[in-house]
Design an enzyme around this catalytic site. Structure first.
Site, short mmCIF file in Angstrom:
data_model
loop_
_atom_site.label_atom_id
_atom_site.label_comp_id
_atom_site.label_asym_id
_atom_site.label_seq_id
_atom_site.Cartn_x
_atom_site.Cartn_y
_atom_site.Cartn_z
N ASN A 12 -9.00 17.10 19.49
CA ASN A 12 -9.51 15.75 19.29
C ASN A 12 -8.67 15.11 18.18
O ASN A 12 -8.87 15.41 17.01
CB ASN A 12 -10.99 15.82 18.88
N LYS A 14 -8.66 12.16 17.21
CA LYS A 14 -9.37 11.06 16.54
C LYS A 14 -8.44 9.84 16.41
O LYS A 14 -7.60 9.62 17.28
CB LYS A 14 -9.90 11.51 15.18
N HIS A 109 -19.70 12.65 20.28
CA HIS A 109 -19.16 13.27 19.06
C HIS A 109 -20.00 12.79 17.87
O HIS A 109 -20.48 11.66 17.85
CB HIS A 109 -17.69 12.87 18.89
N GLU A 111 -19.21 11.71 15.11
CA GLU A 111 -18.74 10.45 14.50
C GLU A 111 -19.22 9.26 15.33
O GLU A 111 -19.52 8.19 14.79
CB GLU A 111 -17.21 10.48 14.36
N GLU A 181 -21.02 21.41 17.44
CA GLU A 181 -20.26 21.05 16.25
C GLU A 181 -21.22 20.73 15.10
O GLU A 181 -21.73 19.61 15.01
CB GLU A 181 -19.41 19.81 16.53
N GLY A 187 -14.30 18.60 9.66
CA GLY A 187 -13.36 18.00 8.72
C GLY A 187 -13.61 18.38 7.26
O GLY A 187 -13.05 17.77 6.35
N SER A 227 -13.88 22.61 11.71
CA SER A 227 -12.91 23.31 10.85
C SER A 227 -12.37 24.58 11.46
O SER A 227 -12.14 25.58 10.76
CB SER A 227 -13.51 23.57 9.46
C1 PEP Z 1 -13.99 17.41 15.53
O1 PEP Z 1 -13.74 16.29 15.11
O2 PEP Z 1 -14.47 17.54 16.64
C2 PEP Z 1 -13.67 18.54 14.67
C3 PEP Z 1 -14.17 19.71 14.98
O3 PEP Z 1 -12.89 18.30 13.56
P1 PEP Z 1 -12.27 19.41 12.56
O4 PEP Z 1 -11.67 20.50 13.41
O5 PEP Z 1 -11.24 18.67 11.78
O6 PEP Z 1 -13.39 19.92 11.73
#
Ligand code: PEP
Length: 265
Positions: A12, A14, A109, A111, A181, A187, A227
């Site tokens: 992803n 973003k 997601h 976000e 998630e 992040g 992460s």
């Molecule tokens: C995500 O945005 O779906 C995500 C898991 O981000 P990150 O790997 O940076 O934590």
């Protein structure tokens, strides 16, 4: 990981990169996709660069969602509207994603849920629209830090799974991917422990069984996201209900993304 489920690792991106970087990252991943040949690889670029990525993957405009790019790497959207066309300024329709060769679309997601107010009802409408278009939704769920610390992880994830997937037939459920998630891990560099992740993945699978049947639920792939990095991917991949990863930050580097994919191979 179950021997019956093929792992799926999706990047992803973003709202990152520019057109030149999107092209070079795609080329770098596609050139070495064979290193993770047992894993389904998906790149989810910003909508504006999706055609750049599609071209770099060798996907022809109008290709069917079942068509696989020559590299074996698939294209995915980061979001979709639930209508096919109309007066929705700034939005992207599921058919447009399919039209440029996408096979997947991330939906719900965290976000989108926290920054853009997407409720389970909104996500549910998008999941239905994306399925109707023939794409595979990657449906994200996960609790916030405050929800975990107050012991509400199970309740929150249950509500999100049941709400986001309400009214979807067992046949269609069999086609989806779910991404667990935890919001506190996205992040932040704080990854869930394999046990924390496995516990929620097992819960999600039991909810999928409630919505369909244990046989169908056993086939549905559940990714972990939050992460994921090359140095923690293997221990997550070893968990029986973790069938891949949804990767944010680490997906912006071909070496890291491919190392994560290889850990799931
Ligand atoms: C995500 O945005 O779906 C995500 C898991 O981000 P990150 O790997 O940076 O934590």
């Amino acid at each position: 990981m179950s021997t019956r489920r093929k792992s799926i690792v999706a990047g992803n991106w973003k709202m990152n990169l520019d057109a030149a970087k999107a092209r070079s990252l795609t080329e770098a991943v596609a050139a070495r996709a064979g290193e993770a040949a047992n894993v389904d690889l998906v790149l989810c670029p910003p909508a504006l660069y999706a055609t750049t990525v599609a071209a770099a993957l060798g996907l022809a405009a109008g290709s069917s969602p079942s068509g696989v790019a020559p590299s074996g790497v698939a294209l995915g959207g980061q979001n979709s509207h639930d209508k096919e066309s109309g007066a929705f300024t700034g939005e992207v329709a599921p058919g447009m994603l399919r039209d440029i060769g996408s096979r997947y679309c991330i939906l719900g997601h965290s976000e989108r849920r926290t920054l853009f107010g997407e409720t389970d009802k909104v996500v549910n409408a998008k999941v239905k629209a994306v399925l109707a278009t023939g794409l595979t939704p990657i449906v994200c769920v996960g609790e916030s830090l405050e929800e975990r610390e107050s012991g509400r992880t199970e309740a929150v994830v249950t509500e999100q799974v049941l709400g986001s997937l309400a009214g979807i037939s067992a046949d269609d459920l069999a086609k989806i991917v779910v991404a667990y998630e935890p919001v506190w891990a996205i992040g932040t560099g704080k990854v869930a422990t394999p046990q924390q992740a496995q516990d929620v993945h097992a819960l999600v699978r039991s909810l999928l069984a409630r919505l369909s049947s244990p046989t169908v639920a056993d086939k549905i792939r559940i990714q972990y996201g939050g992460s994921v990095k090359p140095d923690n991917a293997a221990e997550l991949a070893a968990c029986p209900d973790i069938d891949g990863a949804l990767v944010g930050g680490a997906s912006l580097k071909a070496d890291d993304f491919l190392a994560i994919a290889k850990a799931f191979g």
